[in-house]
Design a protein around this motif. Sequence first.
Motif, PDB file in Angstrom:
ATOM      1  N   ILE A 178      36.860  12.596  12.337  1.00 30.57           N
ATOM      2  CA  ILE A 178      35.930  12.931  13.025  1.00 30.57           C
ATOM      3  C   ILE A 178      36.233  12.773  14.766  1.00 30.57           C
ATOM      4  O   ILE A 178      36.108  13.471  15.756  1.00 30.57           O
ATOM      5  N   ASP A 179      37.091  11.595  14.563  1.00 28.19           N
ATOM      6  CA  ASP A 179      37.459  11.482  16.651  1.00 28.19           C
ATOM      7  C   ASP A 179      38.032  11.989  16.943  1.00 28.19           C
ATOM      8  O   ASP A 179      38.519  12.878  17.703  1.00 28.19           O
ATOM      9  N   LYS A 180      39.146  12.622  16.391  1.00 29.04           N
ATOM     10  CA  LYS A 180      41.008  13.767  16.880  1.00 29.04           C
ATOM     11  C   LYS A 180      40.073  14.781  16.481  1.00 29.04           C
ATOM     12  O   LYS A 180      39.987  15.219  18.221  1.00 29.04           O
ATOM     13  N   ARG A 181      38.863  15.521  15.831  1.00 26.05           N
ATOM     14  CA  ARG A 181      39.164  16.847  15.758  1.00 26.05           C
ATOM     15  C   ARG A 181      37.632  16.714  17.243  1.00 26.05           C
ATOM     16  O   ARG A 181      37.646  17.626  17.458  1.00 26.05           O
ATOM     17  N   VAL A 182      36.671  15.867  17.571  1.00 25.15           N
ATOM     18  CA  VAL A 182      36.360  15.972  18.513  1.00 25.15           C
ATOM     19  C   VAL A 182      36.353  16.096  19.963  1.00 25.15           C
ATOM     20  O   VAL A 182      36.343  17.019  20.662  1.00 25.15           O
ATOM     21  N   ARG A 183      37.674  15.459  19.889  1.00 17.68           N
ATOM     22  CA  ARG A 183      37.935  14.719  20.896  1.00 17.68           C
ATOM     23  C   ARG A 183      39.507  16.215  21.124  1.00 17.68           C
ATOM     24  O   ARG A 183      39.686  16.463  22.108  1.00 17.68           O
ATOM     25  N   GLU A 184      39.831  16.528  20.475  1.00 16.77           N
ATOM     26  CA  GLU A 184      40.360  17.697  21.068  1.00 16.77           C
ATOM     27  C   GLU A 184      39.758  19.042  21.340  1.00 16.77           C
ATOM     28  O   GLU A 184      40.046  19.926  22.087  1.00 16.77           O
ATOM     29  N   ALA A 185      38.382  19.393  20.633  1.00 15.55           N
ATOM     30  CA  ALA A 185      37.684  20.064  21.070  1.00 15.55           C
ATOM     31  C   ALA A 185      37.406  19.868  22.208  1.00 15.55           C
ATOM     32  O   ALA A 185      36.976  21.147  23.197  1.00 15.55           O
ATOM     33  N   ALA A 186      36.828  18.778  23.048  1.00 11.46           N
ATOM     34  CA  ALA A 186      36.096  18.767  23.813  1.00 11.46           C
ATOM     35  C   ALA A 186      36.939  18.446  25.175  1.00 11.46           C
ATOM     36  O   ALA A 186      37.007  19.183  26.609  1.00 11.46           O
ATOM     37  N   LYS A 187      38.795  18.344  24.483  1.00 16.12           N
ATOM     38  CA  LYS A 187      39.815  19.054  26.042  1.00 16.12           C
ATOM     39  C   LYS A 187      40.152  19.949  25.875  1.00 16.12           C
ATOM     40  O   LYS A 187      39.953  20.404  27.470  1.00 16.12           O
ATOM     41  N   ILE A 188      39.975  20.213  24.884  1.00 18.77           N
ATOM     42  CA  ILE A 188      40.245  22.368  24.632  1.00 18.77           C
ATOM     43  C   ILE A 188      38.669  23.291  25.912  1.00 18.77           C
ATOM     44  O   ILE A 188      39.513  23.868  26.414  1.00 18.77           O
ATOM     45  N   LEU A 189      37.708  22.387  26.119  1.00 17.72           N
ATOM     46  CA  LEU A 189      36.937  23.295  26.392  1.00 17.72           C
ATOM     47  C   LEU A 189      36.022  22.426  27.678  1.00 17.72           C
ATOM     48  O   LEU A 189      35.301  22.729  28.905  1.00 17.72           O
ATOM     49  N   ASP A 190      36.969  21.123  27.924  1.00 15.01           N
ATOM     50  CA  ASP A 190      37.089  20.785  29.427  1.00 15.01           C
ATOM     51  C   ASP A 190      35.535  19.625  29.169  1.00 15.01           C
ATOM     52  O   ASP A 190      35.324  19.974  30.520  1.00 15.01           O
ATOM     53  N   ILE A 191      35.141  18.807  28.318  1.00 19.20           N
ATOM     54  CA  ILE A 191      33.973  18.710  28.312  1.00 19.20           C
ATOM     55  C   ILE A 191      34.508  16.556  28.434  1.00 19.20           C
ATOM     56  O   ILE A 191      33.205  16.056  27.517  1.00 19.20           O
ATOM     57  N   GLU A 192      35.372  16.631  28.115  1.00 16.37           N
ATOM     58  CA  GLU A 192      36.203  14.911  27.501  1.00 16.37           C
ATOM     59  C   GLU A 192      34.996  14.382  28.278  1.00 16.37           C
ATOM     60  O   GLU A 192      34.269  13.066  27.822  1.00 16.37           O
ATOM     61  N   LYS A 193      34.612  14.200  29.690  1.00 16.06           N
ATOM     62  CA  LYS A 193      33.730  13.126  30.730  1.00 16.06           C
ATOM     63  C   LYS A 193      32.548  13.199  30.674  1.00 16.06           C
ATOM     64  O   LYS A 193      31.452  12.774  30.821  1.00 16.06           O
ATOM     65  N   PHE A 194      31.955  14.209  29.807  1.00 16.04           N
ATOM     66  CA  PHE A 194      30.601  14.185  28.997  1.00 16.04           C
ATOM     67  C   PHE A 194      29.946  13.417  27.600  1.00 16.04           C
ATOM     68  O   PHE A 194      29.170  14.092  27.064  1.00 16.04           O
ATOM     69  N   LEU A 195      31.508  13.526  26.821  1.00 22.44           N
ATOM     70  CA  LEU A 195      31.320  13.104  25.578  1.00 22.44           C
ATOM     71  C   LEU A 195      29.959  11.926  25.225  1.00 22.44           C
ATOM     72  O   LEU A 195      29.503  12.180  24.684  1.00 22.44           O
ATOM     73  N   ASP A 196      29.372  11.402  26.343  1.00 15.48           N
ATOM     74  CA  ASP A 196      28.566  10.250  26.072  1.00 15.48           C
ATOM     75  C   ASP A 196      27.612  10.950  26.924  1.00 15.48           C
ATOM     76  O   ASP A 196      26.611   9.583  26.614  1.00 15.48           O
ATOM     77  N   ARG A 197      27.053  11.868  27.162  1.00  9.15           N
ATOM     78  CA  ARG A 197      25.911  11.840  27.730  1.00  9.15           C
ATOM     79  C   ARG A 197      24.992  12.606  27.018  1.00  9.15           C
ATOM     80  O   ARG A 197      25.331  13.238  25.712  1.00  9.15           O
ATOM     81  N   LYS A 198      23.070  12.626  26.840  1.00  3.72           N
ATOM     82  CA  LYS A 198      22.846  13.652  26.548  1.00  3.72           C
ATOM     83  C   LYS A 198      22.629  15.265  26.590  1.00  3.72           C
ATOM     84  O   LYS A 198      23.028  15.240  28.232  1.00  3.72           O
ATOM     85  N   PRO A 199      22.211  15.640  26.139  1.00  5.19           N
ATOM     86  CA  PRO A 199      22.378  17.188  26.165  1.00  5.19           C
ATOM     87  C   PRO A 199      21.647  17.459  27.648  1.00  5.19           C
ATOM     88  O   PRO A 199      21.114  18.561  28.628  1.00  5.19           O
ATOM     89  N   LYS A 200      20.349  17.024  28.389  1.00 10.20           N
ATOM     90  CA  LYS A 200      19.227  16.924  28.631  1.00 10.20           C
ATOM     91  C   LYS A 200      20.188  16.713  30.284  1.00 10.20           C
ATOM     92  O   LYS A 200      19.322  16.965  31.687  1.00 10.20           O
ATOM     93  N   ALA A 201      21.161  15.740  30.567  1.00  9.35           N
ATOM     94  CA  ALA A 201      21.795  15.620  31.466  1.00  9.35           C
ATOM     95  C   ALA A 201      23.183  16.675  32.037  1.00  9.35           C
ATOM     96  O   ALA A 201      23.695  16.428  32.765  1.00  9.35           O
ATOM     97  N   LEU A 202      23.231  18.019  30.878  1.00  8.42           N
ATOM     98  CA  LEU A 202      23.898  18.872  30.489  1.00  8.42           C
ATOM     99  C   LEU A 202      23.150  19.973  31.354  1.00  8.42           C
ATOM    100  O   LEU A 202      22.204  20.210  31.676  1.00  8.42           O
ATOM    101  N   SER A 203      24.501  20.873  32.571  1.00 10.36           N
ATOM    102  CA  SER A 203      24.178  22.304  32.865  1.00 10.36           C
ATOM    103  C   SER A 203      23.838  23.164  31.566  1.00 10.36           C
ATOM    104  O   SER A 203      24.472  22.703  30.301  1.00 10.36           O
ATOM    105  N   GLY A 204      23.976  23.814  32.115  1.00 14.54           N
ATOM    106  CA  GLY A 204      23.699  25.102  30.725  1.00 14.54           C
ATOM    107  C   GLY A 204      24.933  25.648  30.256  1.00 14.54           C
ATOM    108  O   GLY A 204      25.194  25.878  29.299  1.00 14.54           O
TER     109      GLY A 204
END
Length: 374
Positions: free
Chosen positions: A111-137
């Motif tokens: 699970i960890d490998k897949r999530v981190r690979e997808a986050a890297k592809i989408l350039d959202i690695e630095k947001f992994l610990d945030r809640k959705p309300k702290a993100l832009s649309g």
Amino acid sequence: MARVELKGISKVYDGSIRVVDTVDVVVEDKEFVAFVGPSGCGKSTTLRMIAGLEDITEGELLIDGELINDTPPKDRNIAMVFQNYALYPHMTVYENMAFGLRIKKMKKDDIDKRVREAAKILDIEKFLDRKPKALSGGQRQRVALGRAIVRQPKVFLFDEPLSNLDAKLRVQMRAELSSLRRRLDATMIYVTHDQAEAMTMADKIVVYKDGKVQQIGPPLRLYNYPANKFVAGFIGSPPMNFLTVTVVEEDGGVMLDEGSFRLPAYTEHAEHLKKYADKEVYLSVRPEDLILGGDPEAKNSIPLLVSVVEPLGAETMLRLNTKTQDLVARMPPNRDFTVNEELRFTPRMENARYFDKETEFAILPQPEPQPQDA
């Protein structure tokens, strides 16, 4: 391998309300297909039937040749990205992306490998610990995409995923989706009412109206050879101009009489128009095919009055009037125009299209599909 076939698919509510009517579509393996049409035309309902969120009233749905009409959504190996993101507000980005895999009881390391690979592809690695309300649309939409990617499905389904974003962000996300599509090399079905999204991203477009498929084909084929008046008016921005004209045979050729002007039909079109002699048809010309200038004595140009000037920077749109009908012309930005200015335009008649006044079907025959259309 993920080939999706819709064979005579229909959806009927309350026994008589037919919102999707006998749809036949094939989505080939690794193909990006867009379903487009106005609101309420049945495109999202079709997508939901593919996902298993709506029952199929009639027809067959196959993936890789396997009938899946009655297969539960969780067993179809399909991932869907929604318009409203559908993220869990109490979970972090990481937890949102991992949730579906945990339900499947995958190993924690996988699970960890897949999530981190997808986050890297989408350039959202630095947001992994945030809640959705702290993100832009746009960031939330990336998380929704990531949640789909980690599942590694056979088919990705997108239900108007960019419609909640502002215009600038939609253009950016459109480019990112196109890039993502190339990296994933997966089968994708994308629903949108925005024909620009479909034109720029899809290999093939399926145009819907009132639950029925109007035309299927590559974007430029639909743009250049619309099967009917609806497709001609829907594909393209601004849409095609439509003029009601009477077909008149004259000196072996064909003239198109609007009332306030006459235009000669292109020679190769004339034979197809002669069967409409003395009848009205729709003459259709793209805004970019109206060329400023023309000799009034040559009977190949149109006198028009400027009603609205829309400077857009890279180009200027002109709203124009004949005595009875309206048109739009796409002009370069290097000339000033004024309201109520009288101008002449010469249409590129070789690019003109014609539609039957009663059936609204194209009068000119459709060319044979080219290898790149397959």
